[in-house]
Design a protein around this motif. Structure first.
Motif, PDB file in Angstrom:
ATOM      1  N   SER A  24       0.844  -1.197   0.000  1.00 16.48           N
ATOM      2  CA  SER A  24       0.000   0.000   0.000  1.00 16.48           C
ATOM      3  C   SER A  24       0.878   1.244   0.000  1.00 16.48           C
ATOM      4  O   SER A  24       2.086   1.164   0.261  1.00 16.48           O
ATOM      5  N   LEU A  25       0.259   2.373  -0.309  1.00 12.76           N
ATOM      6  CA  LEU A  25       0.987   3.644  -0.282  1.00 12.76           C
ATOM      7  C   LEU A  25       1.507   3.911   1.129  1.00 12.76           C
ATOM      8  O   LEU A  25       2.618   4.417   1.306  1.00 12.76           O
ATOM      9  N   ASP A  26       0.705   3.586   2.130  1.00  9.27           N
ATOM     10  CA  ASP A  26       1.125   3.852   3.513  1.00  9.27           C
ATOM     11  C   ASP A  26       2.389   3.081   3.875  1.00  9.27           C
ATOM     12  O   ASP A  26       3.207   3.538   4.667  1.00  9.27           O
ATOM     13  N   GLU A  27       2.530   1.898   3.267  1.00 11.43           N
ATOM     14  CA  GLU A  27       3.711   1.087   3.557  1.00 11.43           C
ATOM     15  C   GLU A  27       5.005   1.760   3.082  1.00 11.43           C
ATOM     16  O   GLU A  27       6.096   1.412   3.534  1.00 11.43           O
ATOM     17  N   LEU A  28       4.866   2.709   2.158  1.00 11.82           N
ATOM     18  CA  LEU A  28       6.049   3.449   1.694  1.00 11.82           C
ATOM     19  C   LEU A  28       6.647   4.292   2.821  1.00 11.82           C
ATOM     20  O   LEU A  28       7.771   4.771   2.721  1.00 11.82           O
ATOM     21  N   TYR A  29       5.853   4.486   3.877  1.00 15.19           N
ATOM     22  CA  TYR A  29       6.313   5.282   5.015  1.00 15.19           C
ATOM     23  C   TYR A  29       6.585   4.394   6.234  1.00 15.19           C
ATOM     24  O   TYR A  29       6.537   4.855   7.364  1.00 15.19           O
ATOM     25  N   ALA A  30       6.902   3.125   5.959  1.00 12.87           N
ATOM     26  CA  ALA A  30       7.039   2.156   7.048  1.00 12.87           C
ATOM     27  C   ALA A  30       8.099   2.560   8.068  1.00 12.87           C
ATOM     28  O   ALA A  30       7.966   2.278   9.255  1.00 12.87           O
ATOM     29  N   GLU A  31       9.153   3.223   7.598  1.00 13.27           N
ATOM     30  CA  GLU A  31      10.253   3.545   8.523  1.00 13.27           C
ATOM     31  C   GLU A  31       9.972   4.793   9.358  1.00 13.27           C
ATOM     32  O   GLU A  31      10.738   5.101  10.273  1.00 13.27           O
ATOM     33  N   VAL A  32       8.923   5.532   9.041  1.00 11.31           N
ATOM     34  CA  VAL A  32       8.615   6.727   9.834  1.00 11.31           C
ATOM     35  C   VAL A  32       8.008   6.267  11.162  1.00 11.31           C
ATOM     36  O   VAL A  32       7.009   5.546  11.168  1.00 11.31           O
ATOM     37  N   PRO A  33       8.620   6.663  12.282  1.00  5.71           N
ATOM     38  CA  PRO A  33       8.094   6.218  13.585  1.00  5.71           C
ATOM     39  C   PRO A  33       6.607   6.572  13.727  1.00  5.71           C
ATOM     40  O   PRO A  33       6.200   7.677  13.357  1.00  5.71           O
ATOM     41  N   GLU A  34       5.827   5.622  14.225  1.00  9.75           N
ATOM     42  CA  GLU A  34       4.376   5.807  14.344  1.00  9.75           C
ATOM     43  C   GLU A  34       4.023   7.073  15.110  1.00  9.75           C
ATOM     44  O   GLU A  34       3.080   7.775  14.790  1.00  9.75           O
ATOM     45  N   GLU A  35       4.814   7.362  16.167  1.00  8.31           N
ATOM     46  CA  GLU A  35       4.457   8.513  17.016  1.00  8.31           C
ATOM     47  C   GLU A  35       4.671   9.848  16.291  1.00  8.31           C
ATOM     48  O   GLU A  35       4.186  10.886  16.735  1.00  8.31           O
TER      49      GLU A  35
ATOM     50  N   ARG B 230      15.075   8.731  10.906  1.00  6.93           N
ATOM     51  CA  ARG B 230      14.237   8.107  11.934  1.00  6.93           C
ATOM     52  C   ARG B 230      14.561   8.621  13.331  1.00  6.93           C
ATOM     53  O   ARG B 230      13.717   8.645  14.204  1.00  6.93           O
ATOM     54  N   ARG B 231      15.801   8.983  13.553  1.00  7.68           N
ATOM     55  CA  ARG B 231      16.193   9.372  14.908  1.00  7.68           C
ATOM     56  C   ARG B 231      15.961  10.854  15.182  1.00  7.68           C
ATOM     57  O   ARG B 231      16.572  11.420  16.088  1.00  7.68           O
ATOM     58  N   ILE B 232      15.092  11.461  14.403  1.00  8.76           N
ATOM     59  CA  ILE B 232      14.891  12.902  14.542  1.00  8.76           C
ATOM     60  C   ILE B 232      14.439  13.328  15.948  1.00  8.76           C
ATOM     61  O   ILE B 232      14.909  14.348  16.459  1.00  8.76           O
ATOM     62  N   PRO B 233      13.537  12.554  16.618  1.00 10.22           N
ATOM     63  CA  PRO B 233      13.154  13.010  17.969  1.00 10.22           C
ATOM     64  C   PRO B 233      14.361  13.072  18.905  1.00 10.22           C
ATOM     65  O   PRO B 233      14.490  14.016  19.703  1.00 10.22           O
ATOM     66  N   GLU B 234      15.247  12.089  18.781  1.00  9.98           N
ATOM     67  CA  GLU B 234      16.440  12.046  19.627  1.00  9.98           C
ATOM     68  C   GLU B 234      17.387  13.212  19.298  1.00  9.98           C
ATOM     69  O   GLU B 234      17.925  13.872  20.197  1.00  9.98           O
ATOM     70  N   ILE B 235      17.553  13.462  17.983  1.00 10.13           N
ATOM     71  CA  ILE B 235      18.421  14.570  17.551  1.00 10.13           C
ATOM     72  C   ILE B 235      17.892  15.891  18.083  1.00 10.13           C
ATOM     73  O   ILE B 235      18.635  16.711  18.633  1.00 10.13           O
ATOM     74  N   ALA B 236      16.564  16.087  17.943  1.00 12.72           N
ATOM     75  CA  ALA B 236      15.953  17.336  18.409  1.00 12.72           C
ATOM     76  C   ALA B 236      16.148  17.491  19.915  1.00 12.72           C
ATOM     77  O   ALA B 236      16.474  18.582  20.408  1.00 12.72           O
ATOM     78  N   ALA B 237      15.982  16.402  20.645  1.00 16.48           N
ATOM     79  CA  ALA B 237      16.133  16.466  22.110  1.00 16.48           C
ATOM     80  C   ALA B 237      17.565  16.857  22.481  1.00 16.48           C
ATOM     81  O   ALA B 237      17.786  17.681  23.383  1.00 16.48           O
ATOM     82  N   LEU B 238      18.539  16.276  21.766  1.00 15.08           N
ATOM     83  CA  LEU B 238      19.951  16.584  22.053  1.00 15.08           C
ATOM     84  C   LEU B 238      20.257  18.059  21.813  1.00 15.08           C
ATOM     85  O   LEU B 238      20.910  18.722  22.617  1.00 15.08           O
ATOM     86  N   VAL B 239      19.760  18.558  20.669  1.00 20.03           N
ATOM     87  CA  VAL B 239      20.036  19.960  20.320  1.00 20.03           C
ATOM     88  C   VAL B 239      19.333  20.897  21.304  1.00 20.03           C
ATOM     89  O   VAL B 239      19.908  21.885  21.771  1.00 20.03           O
ATOM     90  N   HIS B 240      18.091  20.578  21.634  1.00 16.12           N
ATOM     91  CA  HIS B 240      17.356  21.416  22.592  1.00 16.12           C
ATOM     92  C   HIS B 240      18.046  21.419  23.958  1.00 16.12           C
ATOM     93  O   HIS B 240      18.142  22.452  24.612  1.00 16.12           O
ATOM     94  N   GLU B 241      18.506  20.245  24.345  1.00 21.97           N
ATOM     95  CA  GLU B 241      19.200  20.124  25.633  1.00 21.97           C
ATOM     96  C   GLU B 241      20.452  21.000  25.667  1.00 21.97           C
ATOM     97  O   GLU B 241      20.807  21.572  26.689  1.00 21.97           O
ATOM     98  N   ALA B 242      21.081  21.122  24.477  1.00 23.79           N
ATOM     99  CA  ALA B 242      22.287  21.948  24.381  1.00 23.79           C
ATOM    100  C   ALA B 242      21.947  23.427  24.231  1.00 23.79           C
ATOM    101  O   ALA B 242      22.830  24.266  24.057  1.00 23.79           O
TER     102      ALA B 242
END
Lengths: 437, 497
Positions: A24-35, B230-242
């Motif tokens: 699916s198209l959504d699966e193209l974003y599989a690596e984006v963290p859910e949160e 993918r690690r953007i939340p962690e990167i943002a937290a590190l930069v903000h902390e600094a």
């Protein structure tokens, strides 16, 4: 999901997903963290059909009062030949990218080369770049260029005869770029030449920036200023309203190292402030310090004359933090507006624009002063813009708006800066005078 | 596009005595420019062309035929988001209310214009998860500069004046470090990992080395390799902390429209290129528009002038002393904003997310079919774009052989087949980078045609290397002499010999 801007059929989707190996198209974003995912529709207006978009935007457009324009202050209501919007709308020009692939971009490169030629001719300078954003940022870039060209000098002197809109931008760039900007107050509405020369003598000055005509519409006499700058190895920068260059002594003739300003007065629509087109021209020896793109002539493998982006060693994509500026491309197709306008008008047309603007502005100024309710604030010569002190100005301004006239730009508590172009008729001017009587 | 070269310049068509304009007769008498003092008047007449109207029209029409645009064909140009430019946008931007209004016309007479500005501002805020936008910056690079000024203003107002370091990944757009330098900041480069994402360990080291001096980190996500960080939340937290702020370069926003938002990833300030994500035309290099957005708490630093809605629903234009200053005389490239508004309304909430998804679909579709022919240094799903590192060796690609087929040759050969070239030699991480971004408005047939040609070029490279080395062969002009252009230094008609 069918939309006129999306060509994909459901069969296309199926086949393409299969090639990629996802379901699916959504699966193209599989690596984006859910949160991090939105998991809802954006809260923006719903999709509108073409008719509905026309209606929505048309309603907003209807909530604008059309006024006959006597305002200037950096944006002038000049005549635009019908050819200009017609040609600039050609999508071969408008939908193209920056001309990196010169073999399929000679159209763009050619008109930028013509623009550069025309602006150099108009300003009396050697070399023009391929445009800046607007007159204000062009002036700020000129200021930074002064500092980059000087060795260990950080002071740039700017005359307070600049329009406030431009000064604000120059101040902002100076602050963040670490330029020591020294503002010299005006004297009798003109640049205080003695004060500027005095500051030059005090040392550390990398450049001096002046405006022509100035914020009060007055034509300045810069005699001797270039020599005074050059005596202390400071650059001399002259900002000029482009169309006025058809009549006034040019930056080149004043001995300027850099000419800058806005090209809007060359028949651009007012467009509520943009897009306009900043210009920046230099003497040949300064070309390597110049910001922005530059088109040069060369030949192709068959020896044919053609054009190409050149001197890119100055630019951000090569030099990164050591570039002469962060500017990439600037106003692109607005260069074509300039090339078309000047090609159609020629010297004769530009001369006539200035003749008529001059005549009409002086006619209106005299007529307003004759009512006894207005007087000139300064008495130096002007071209097509003048500053009046007007009795009960705000009431006059209101009456004019009601009558469908924009009588000028308010300055201080009781002054009005009025600009007149060749587009204004005697009837319109007489109507304005009538409102002051 | 016409492959016959039209080589004239307007100056070469000029004939003394011709004219291409008409003005009404001057209706006031008794005034003459000759009354101006001699010393203030132009000394030497400008040498401008003299042409009749048809000559001018033919000249530029013929010249336009030597130009390639989105309306001509496919632009797989990485990081440039060359999507279709809808014609409705052009029609609406040409309405007299938008083209004919003076920028200093009183606010009460231009309420419709201000309402449109504010509407776009609000929509962009929601799309990005930020609090408020200014639409004043003229271009992407100008937006970057304005964004960095916002960040510096924030630190300065808090008396935190030592913060002058900006962290920039080595894969970043060249404008990032250049904008930082113009803003008086110093660039500290952060390394990438083999998969193209930010090396968080290196980031930690750099943050430590710059303790108390970090102003910001500039990133784009997905990055210039089309990889989602993918690690953007962690990167943002590190930069903000600094003590630093996170800056988002919006050049790659198209990929994530409606799926995720920079504000939710921890970014504080960002710019958007309306000429990329929101379909306004590139115009051969402008005018663009580079709005910047900020998170809650930073709104007061946005530049003047500002459009503000009053309690009674009307709009005013204000200047705020807290603001960073001004970056434009008026409200930016307003005409471009009108076009983006028409596009946003046309897509609406129902379709906006599809733009990004289809762009990502198109990119992956091309990548999967060409990776047997071109070197794919980073495998796996990409977002809106991806990078090949030249041709595979079995087809003649070789970094160490001067005479091997190079990325430049592939790019030039593509022109022969009626496609624009991809972005080449960027990002700098790969020697023979070939960066491809298709956008959602391209059909499967167009992509299939491009894929076929790319395969054919690989076969050609194997069979007849010289064919590529001397390409293009079917364009209005052949390969240009870049070196001569620098050496000859002819920048105007009067320089031509």
């Amino acid at each position: 999901m069918q939309h006129k801007y999306f060509p994909h059929t459901s069969e296309d989707l199926r086949q393409m997903l299969e090639v990629i190996g996802v379901n699916s198209l959504d699966e193209l974003y599989a690596e984006v963290p859910e949160e991090l995912k939105l998991h809802r529709e954006l809260d923006i207006p719903g999709a509108q059909s073409e008719l509905e978009v026309r209606r929505t935007v048309g309603r907003l457009a209807a909530d604008v009062k059309p006024l006959v324009c006597f305002a200037g202050a950096g944006a002038y209501d000049h005549y635009q030949p019908s050819v200009v919007p017609y040609i600039t709308a050609r999508s071969e020009f408008s939908t193209s990218y920056t001309p990196y692939q010169a073999e399929i971009s000679q159209g763009t490169l050619q008109y930028i080369f013509e623009y550069q030629s025309l602006m150099a001719e108009l300003t009396g300078m050697d070399i023009s770049n391929a445009s800046m954003y607007d007159g204000a940022t062009a002036t700020a870039e000129a200021m930074m260029m002064c500092v980059h060209s000087a060795r260990k000098k950080n002071v740039v002197v700017v005359s307070q005869t600049f329009a406030e809109e431009v000064l604000r931008v120059v101040r902002t760039y100076a602050h963040f770029h670490g330029v020591d900007l020294v503002e010299v107050p005006a004297k009798n509405g003109l640049t205080d030449l003695e004060a500027v020369k005095e500051r030059l003598g005090a040392g550390d000055v990398a450049g001096v920036i002046v405006a022509q005509p100035n914020r009060n519409g007055l034509i300045e006499d810069f005699a001797g200023l270039a020599d005074a700058c050059h005596a202390v190895k400071a650059l001399f920068v002259v900002n000029t309203v482009a169309s006025a260059l058809g009549a006034l002594r040019t930056p080149g003739e004043w001995g300027a190292d850099i000419a800058c300003g806005d090209a809007q007065s060359l028949g651009f629509p007012l467009s509520y402030g943009g897009p306009y087109c900043g210009y920046l021209c230099v003497k040949r020896e300064h070309v390597r310090k110049m910001p922005g793109r530059l088109v040069g002539a060369t030949v192709d493998a068959d020896g044919k004359r053609c054009f190409v982006l050149t001197m890119q060693a100055r630019e951000q994509h090569i030099r990164r933090e050591k570039a002469t500026s962060n500017i990439c491309t600037a106003q692109g197709i607005m260069c074509l507006y300039v090339a078309l306008y000047l090609s159609l008008m020629g010297n004769k047309g530009l001369r006539e624009v200035n003749e008529q603007s001059y005549a009409k502005a002086h006619y209106l100024c005299d007529a307003l002063v004759r009512t006894g309710k207005a007087e000139r604030v300064y008495d130096a010569p002007f071209l097509n813009e003048f500053l009046l002190r007007i009795a009960d100005r705000d009431a006059f301004f209101r009456r004019a708006l009601e009558a469908g006239l924009l009588p000028g730009v308010k300055v201080g508590d009781d002054q009005l800066l009025i600009a007149v172009t060749e587009k204004r008729t005697r009837e319109e001017m007489d109507a304005l005078v009538q409102l002051l009587k | 596009m016409n492959n016959t070269y039209y080589s004239k310049l307007i100056f070469e068509l000029s004939q003394p005595g011709r004219t291409g304009y008409s003005l009404p007769k001057n209706d006031v008498e008794g005034y003459c420019l000759c009354q101006l003092p001699e010393a203030l008047s132009r000394q030497q007449e400008a040498d401008l062309p003299e042409c009749d109207e048809l000559t001018v029209v033919r000249h530029y029409t013929n010249s336009s035929n030597n130009n390639f645009g989105v309306d001509t064909g496919f632009y797989p140009l990485g990081s440039c988001t060359m999507k279709y430019n809808p014609k409705l946008n052009e029609e609406l931007a040409a309405l007299p209310a938008f083209t004919g209004t003076h920028p200093l016309q009183p606010a009460e007479t231009v309420q419709g214009l201000l309402a449109l500005y504010d509407d776009v501002q609000r929509i962009l805020s929601e799309v990005t998860g930020l609090s408020r936008f200014t639409l004043n910056p003229f271009a992407g690079a100008h937006g970057e500069l304005t964004g960095l000024m916002t960040i510096r203003a924030y630190h300065e107002r808090r008396g935190d004046v030592l913060r002058t370091k900006v962290l920039v990944p080595d894969s970043a757009h060249g404008t990032n470090p250049a904008s930082a330098a113009v803003c008086g900041l110093e660039v500290v480069e952060v390394k990438s990992l083999a998969d193209g994402t930010v090396d968080v360990d290196d980031l930690k080291e750099k943050l430590k080395a710059c303790e108390g001096r970090v102003a910001a980190m500039m990133m784009t996500n997905p990055n210039t390799l089309g990889i989602f960080e993918r690690r953007i939340p962690e990167i943002a937290a590190l930069v903000h902390e600094a003590g630093g702020l996170m800056y988002y370069d919006g050049a790659n926003l198209n990929a994530i429209l409606g799926v995720c938002r920079p504000g939710d990833m921890g970014f504080d300030v960002m710019h958007i290129n309306l000429h990329k994500t929101f379909s306004t035309p590139h115009g051969g290099g402008g005018p663009g528009s580079g709005p910047i957005g900020v998170r809650r708490g930073l709104e007061q630093y946005l530049p003047n002038p500002q459009v503000v809605q009053q309690a009674d629903g009307t709009y005013t234009i204000q200047s705020d002393d807290e603001a960073l200053g001004s970056v434009s005389a008026f409200l930016g490239n307003y005409g471009i904003v009108v076009r983006a508004y028409a596009y946003l309304l046309s897509l609406g909430r129902e379709n906006i997310a599809m733009a990004g998804k289809l762009a990502v679909l198109n990119a992956n579709y091309i990548k999967e079919q060409l990776k047997a022919y071109y070197k794919l240094p980073i495998d796996g799903l990409c977002k809106h774009e991806f990078v090949f590192d030249g041709m595979r060796e079995e087809y003649g690609g070789d970094h160490h052989d001067e005479d091997a087929v190079k990325t430049l040759d592939v790019a030039k050969r593509l022109l022969d087949y009626g496609f624009h070239a991809p972005t080449i030699y960027f990002p700098l991480l790969f020697h023979e980078a070939l960066m491809i971004e298709p956008t959602e408005t391209e059909s499967k047939e167009t992509l299939d045609g491009f894929i076929e040609v790319m395969k054919k070029i690989a076969e050609e490279a194997k069979a007849d290397r010289q064919l590529l080395k001397t390409a293009p062969h079917h364009t209005p002009v052949r390969r240009l002499d870049d070196v001569l252009a620098v050496k000859a230094a002819q920048f105007a008609f009067k320089d031509l010999t």
